[in-house]
Motif scaffolding. Structure first.
Motif, PDB file in Angstrom:
ATOM      1  N   VAL A 260       0.840  -1.196   0.000  1.00  0.00           N
ATOM      2  CA  VAL A 260       0.000   0.000   0.000  1.00  0.00           C
ATOM      3  C   VAL A 260       0.878   1.250   0.000  1.00  0.00           C
ATOM      4  N   LYS A 261       1.949   1.229   0.795  1.00  0.00           N
ATOM      5  CA  LYS A 261       2.860   2.367   0.877  1.00  0.00           C
ATOM      6  C   LYS A 261       3.494   2.672  -0.480  1.00  0.00           C
ATOM      7  N   SER A 262       3.895   1.642  -1.204  1.00  0.00           N
ATOM      8  CA  SER A 262       4.520   1.866  -2.512  1.00  0.00           C
ATOM      9  C   SER A 262       3.520   2.404  -3.532  1.00  0.00           C
ATOM     10  N   ARG A 263       2.253   1.988  -3.444  1.00  0.00           N
ATOM     11  CA  ARG A 263       1.228   2.532  -4.338  1.00  0.00           C
ATOM     12  C   ARG A 263       0.994   4.015  -4.065  1.00  0.00           C
ATOM     13  N   ILE A 264       0.983   4.387  -2.800  1.00  0.00           N
ATOM     14  CA  ILE A 264       0.779   5.787  -2.428  1.00  0.00           C
ATOM     15  C   ILE A 264       1.971   6.624  -2.888  1.00  0.00           C
ATOM     16  N   ARG A 265       3.189   6.155  -2.638  1.00  0.00           N
ATOM     17  CA  ARG A 265       4.385   6.916  -2.975  1.00  0.00           C
ATOM     18  C   ARG A 265       4.580   7.061  -4.478  1.00  0.00           C
ATOM     19  N   ALA A 266       4.026   6.139  -5.266  1.00  0.00           N
ATOM     20  CA  ALA A 266       4.130   6.257  -6.722  1.00  0.00           C
ATOM     21  C   ALA A 266       3.322   7.450  -7.233  1.00  0.00           C
ATOM     22  N   LYS A 267       2.285   7.828  -6.496  1.00  0.00           N
ATOM     23  CA  LYS A 267       1.416   8.926  -6.926  1.00  0.00           C
ATOM     24  C   LYS A 267       1.827  10.273  -6.340  1.00  0.00           C
ATOM     25  N   LEU A 268       2.542  10.275  -5.217  1.00  0.00           N
ATOM     26  CA  LEU A 268       2.908  11.518  -4.542  1.00  0.00           C
ATOM     27  C   LEU A 268       4.377  11.854  -4.777  1.00  0.00           C
ATOM     28  N   ARG A 269       4.652  13.056  -5.250  1.00  0.00           N
ATOM     29  CA  ARG A 269       6.015  13.549  -5.407  1.00  0.00           C
ATOM     30  C   ARG A 269       6.072  14.937  -4.789  1.00  0.00           C
ATOM     31  N   GLY A 270       6.829  15.078  -3.723  1.00  0.00           N
ATOM     32  CA  GLY A 270       6.951  16.370  -3.070  1.00  0.00           C
ATOM     33  C   GLY A 270       7.985  17.239  -3.756  1.00  0.00           C
ATOM     34  N   THR A 271       7.748  18.535  -3.766  1.00  0.00           N
ATOM     35  CA  THR A 271       8.686  19.504  -4.318  1.00  0.00           C
ATOM     36  C   THR A 271       9.100  20.462  -3.203  1.00  0.00           C
ATOM     37  N   ALA A 272       9.990  21.396  -3.528  1.00  0.00           N
ATOM     38  CA  ALA A 272      10.410  22.376  -2.530  1.00  0.00           C
ATOM     39  C   ALA A 272       9.252  23.309  -2.167  1.00  0.00           C
ATOM     40  N   GLU A 273       8.387  23.622  -3.156  1.00  0.00           N
ATOM     41  CA  GLU A 273       7.252  24.506  -2.888  1.00  0.00           C
ATOM     42  C   GLU A 273       6.118  23.771  -2.172  1.00  0.00           C
ATOM     43  N   ARG A 274       5.933  22.509  -2.509  1.00  0.00           N
ATOM     44  CA  ARG A 274       4.874  21.699  -1.903  1.00  0.00           C
ATOM     45  C   ARG A 274       5.451  20.332  -1.521  1.00  0.00           C
ATOM     46  N   PRO A 275       6.112  20.239  -0.347  1.00  0.00           N
ATOM     47  CA  PRO A 275       6.742  18.980   0.050  1.00  0.00           C
ATOM     48  C   PRO A 275       5.724  17.946   0.509  1.00  0.00           C
ATOM     49  N   ARG A 276       6.203  16.727   0.626  1.00  0.00           N
ATOM     50  CA  ARG A 276       5.374  15.602   1.075  1.00  0.00           C
ATOM     51  C   ARG A 276       5.478  15.508   2.597  1.00  0.00           C
ATOM     52  N   LEU A 277       4.329  15.527   3.275  1.00  0.00           N
ATOM     53  CA  LEU A 277       4.280  15.335   4.725  1.00  0.00           C
ATOM     54  C   LEU A 277       4.138  13.842   4.972  1.00  0.00           C
ATOM     55  N   SER A 278       5.242  13.212   5.313  1.00  0.00           N
ATOM     56  CA  SER A 278       5.270  11.772   5.512  1.00  0.00           C
ATOM     57  C   SER A 278       5.100  11.456   6.996  1.00  0.00           C
ATOM     58  N   VAL A 279       4.190  10.536   7.301  1.00  0.00           N
ATOM     59  CA  VAL A 279       3.912  10.145   8.685  1.00  0.00           C
ATOM     60  C   VAL A 279       4.315   8.695   8.873  1.00  0.00           C
ATOM     61  N   PHE A 280       5.111   8.440   9.906  1.00  0.00           N
ATOM     62  CA  PHE A 280       5.470   7.077  10.279  1.00  0.00           C
ATOM     63  C   PHE A 280       5.013   6.848  11.702  1.00  0.00           C
ATOM     64  N   ARG A 281       4.300   5.759  11.910  1.00  0.00           N
ATOM     65  CA  ARG A 281       3.759   5.438  13.229  1.00  0.00           C
ATOM     66  C   ARG A 281       4.335   4.102  13.673  1.00  0.00           C
ATOM     67  N   SER A 282       5.009   4.109  14.812  1.00  0.00           N
ATOM     68  CA  SER A 282       5.447   2.855  15.411  1.00  0.00           C
ATOM     69  C   SER A 282       4.558   2.576  16.620  1.00  0.00           C
ATOM     70  N   ASN A 283       4.833   1.512  17.316  1.00  0.00           N
ATOM     71  CA  ASN A 283       4.003   1.184  18.481  1.00  0.00           C
ATOM     72  C   ASN A 283       4.191   2.178  19.623  1.00  0.00           C
ATOM     73  N   GLU A 284       5.364   2.809  19.686  1.00  0.00           N
ATOM     74  CA  GLU A 284       5.658   3.681  20.819  1.00  0.00           C
ATOM     75  C   GLU A 284       5.744   5.162  20.477  1.00  0.00           C
ATOM     76  N   ASN A 285       5.956   5.526  19.213  1.00  0.00           N
ATOM     77  CA  ASN A 285       6.154   6.922  18.832  1.00  0.00           C
ATOM     78  C   ASN A 285       5.493   7.203  17.496  1.00  0.00           C
ATOM     79  N   ILE A 286       5.453   8.492  17.149  1.00  0.00           N
ATOM     80  CA  ILE A 286       4.977   8.910  15.833  1.00  0.00           C
ATOM     81  C   ILE A 286       5.931   9.981  15.318  1.00  0.00           C
ATOM     82  N   TYR A 287       6.214   9.917  14.019  1.00  0.00           N
ATOM     83  CA  TYR A 287       7.189  10.789  13.388  1.00  0.00           C
ATOM     84  C   TYR A 287       6.548  11.447  12.182  1.00  0.00           C
ATOM     85  N   ALA A 288       6.908  12.709  11.912  1.00  0.00           N
ATOM     86  CA  ALA A 288       6.427  13.424  10.736  1.00  0.00           C
ATOM     87  C   ALA A 288       7.604  14.140  10.092  1.00  0.00           C
TER      88      ALA A 288
END
Length: 120
Positions: free
Chosen positions: A12-40
């Motif tokens: 699912v992640k690879s399908r999403i990333r194939a469609k989203l390309r962030g640029t300097a003007e409009r970057p990609r806000l990537s969210v990673f969630r682990s069991n103990e923390n969350i990262y953006a």
């Protein structure tokens, strides 16, 4: 044969990333969630660089929260990444949920970022 959770999440992640390309003007806000923390992260995919990042492990957030694995911590990370991006004159981003459902901690982070003025 049944696939395990990690394989299906990566698909699912690879399908999403194939469609989203962030640029300097409009970057990609990537969210990673682990069991103990969350990262953006705000990522410029053209140059392959991370512009900004925030997580529950940041010093200012870690002192406030009791646990990094709840919606309250996710809201703080969303507010933090939005404030940092607006200081750097970035107000529009592409949201990448990282293959996770838009529910719970991922949703809390996104809504908190939107409330602070980030547009996606």
């Amino acid at each position: 044969m049944k696939k395990n959770k990690i394989q299906s999440l990566n698909k699912v992640k690879s399908r999403i990333r194939a469609k989203l390309r962030g640029t300097a003007e409009r970057p990609r806000l990537s969210v990673f969630r682990s069991n103990e923390n969350i990262y953006a992260q705000l990522i410029d995919d053209i140059e392959g660089k991370t512009i900004l990042s925030s997580s529950t492990l940041d010093k200012d957030i870690k002192t406030i929260i009791k646990s990094g694995s709840n919606c309250d911590a996710s809201k703080l990370v969303g507010e933090s990444i939005a404030k940092k991006s607006l200081e750097n004159k970035i107000d529009k981003v592409l949201f990448d949920r990282g293959g996770r459902l838009y529910h719970g901690r991922v949703k809390a982070l996104a809504e908190a970022a939107r409330e602070q003025g980030l547009q996606f």
